[in-house]
Design an enzyme around this catalytic site. Sequence first.
Site, PDB file in Angstrom:
ATOM      1  N   ASP A  15      -7.644   6.486  16.991  1.00 26.20           N
ATOM      2  CA  ASP A  15      -6.397   6.345  16.518  1.00 26.20           C
ATOM      3  C   ASP A  15      -5.663   7.716  16.722  1.00 26.20           C
ATOM      4  O   ASP A  15      -5.674   8.560  15.979  1.00 26.20           O
ATOM      5  CB  ASP A  15      -6.427   6.050  15.000  1.00 26.20           C
ATOM      6  N   ARG A  58       0.809  -1.102   0.144  1.00 26.90           N
ATOM      7  CA  ARG A  58       0.029  -0.102  -0.052  1.00 26.90           C
ATOM      8  C   ARG A  58       0.733   1.210  -0.098  1.00 26.90           C
ATOM      9  O   ARG A  58       1.946   1.145   0.607  1.00 26.90           O
ATOM     10  CB  ARG A  58      -0.892   0.101   1.181  1.00 26.90           C
ATOM     11  N   ASP A 102      -7.497   1.289  18.331  1.00 22.88           N
ATOM     12  CA  ASP A 102      -7.574   0.545  17.129  1.00 22.88           C
ATOM     13  C   ASP A 102      -6.404  -0.645  17.143  1.00 22.88           C
ATOM     14  O   ASP A 102      -6.227  -1.334  15.989  1.00 22.88           O
ATOM     15  CB  ASP A 102      -6.926   1.574  16.118  1.00 22.88           C
ATOM     16  N   TYR A 127       0.294   5.714   0.223  1.00 23.84           N
ATOM     17  CA  TYR A 127      -0.716   6.810   0.546  1.00 23.84           C
ATOM     18  C   TYR A 127      -0.975   7.276  -0.968  1.00 23.84           C
ATOM     19  O   TYR A 127       0.026   7.286  -1.930  1.00 23.84           O
ATOM     20  CB  TYR A 127      -0.168   7.912   1.420  1.00 23.84           C
ATOM     21  N   ASP A 139       0.397   6.193  17.407  1.00 23.86           N
ATOM     22  CA  ASP A 139       0.951   7.265  16.023  1.00 23.86           C
ATOM     23  C   ASP A 139       1.663   8.285  16.580  1.00 23.86           C
ATOM     24  O   ASP A 139       1.030   9.051  17.417  1.00 23.86           O
ATOM     25  CB  ASP A 139       0.098   7.531  15.248  1.00 23.86           C
TER      26      ASP A 139
END
Length: 309
Positions: free
Chosen positions: A219, A149, A182, A151, A187
């Site tokens: 998140d 993946r 999550d 962005y 993060d």
Amino acid sequence: MALSLASCSRVAAWAAQSALRAPAPALGSLQIAAIAPLKAAGFSGHQMVQRPTWSLTRSFHRSHVVCAELARSLSRSPSGNFETLEYRLFFQNDQGETLSPWHDIPLRAGDGLFNFICEIPKDTSAKMEVATDEPGTPIKQDVKKGKIRYYPYNIHWNYGMLPQTWEDPSHANPEVDNTMGDNDPVDVVEIGEKQADLGEVYAVKPLAVLAMIDDGELDWKVICIRADDPKADLVNDVDDVEKEFPGTLTAVRDWFRDYKLPDGKPPNKFGLGDKAADKATALRVIEETNEFWSKLVKRVTPRRGLSLH
């Protein structure tokens, strides 16, 4: 508080001796931020495996000393070709032993700072992340439907995670509409001027936090700056960020709100009034998710398929 490796060895030995003397309700595999110093202090592999996680972790916390230099002395060992399904970036100590960036790198770096692990360097788009379900929790590229993946556009800040944190999916946060975690480490969006390397570990100062809600899950995005950034001494809280980095907090929020739009998905939502909360809130988030992680590695909380080593 910066320590030499020799000092770290003495602290690790003290903590381990305290842990070995402490009673334990159950045995578990040992997770430690300083494996090499323990061996240097004379502890055998059998002792290291058989002693419980909880007592050693608690002894380290009680010492109020973090061997931050150990985190920064780690080497990174890639396996497979970059941007392929097989790519993994492992972390090793100076004896060549694999360490988990999630579990073995200490959260605290001393002087109110925290260790940050860069998963996605600024101005890149490959969606790299710590593989929380694989032994050693190496960094890999995220995969969906068998494809790696990316962005839809570059991220403009260094992005990564805080070790020894975990957003518990069974905990409903009353401040954010009872949204549950999550199932990942917390993060970090690091706003300093320097582009970090993939897997780089360095000390950061927390400044603010965004409560992003992604597919119904909480998140957190902790806004930080690297401790040696030229502007690090000028920013200490959310208002300072707006003064020294005007528009950045809004840009971070909007980036994470809208990055799924090119795929035809709805924008992400945010709690806490749809804006960045202050440093005090960020610190509460870090402390709470560190406690969640501690319960996870002590096996008080079900591990839900996660790797604990």
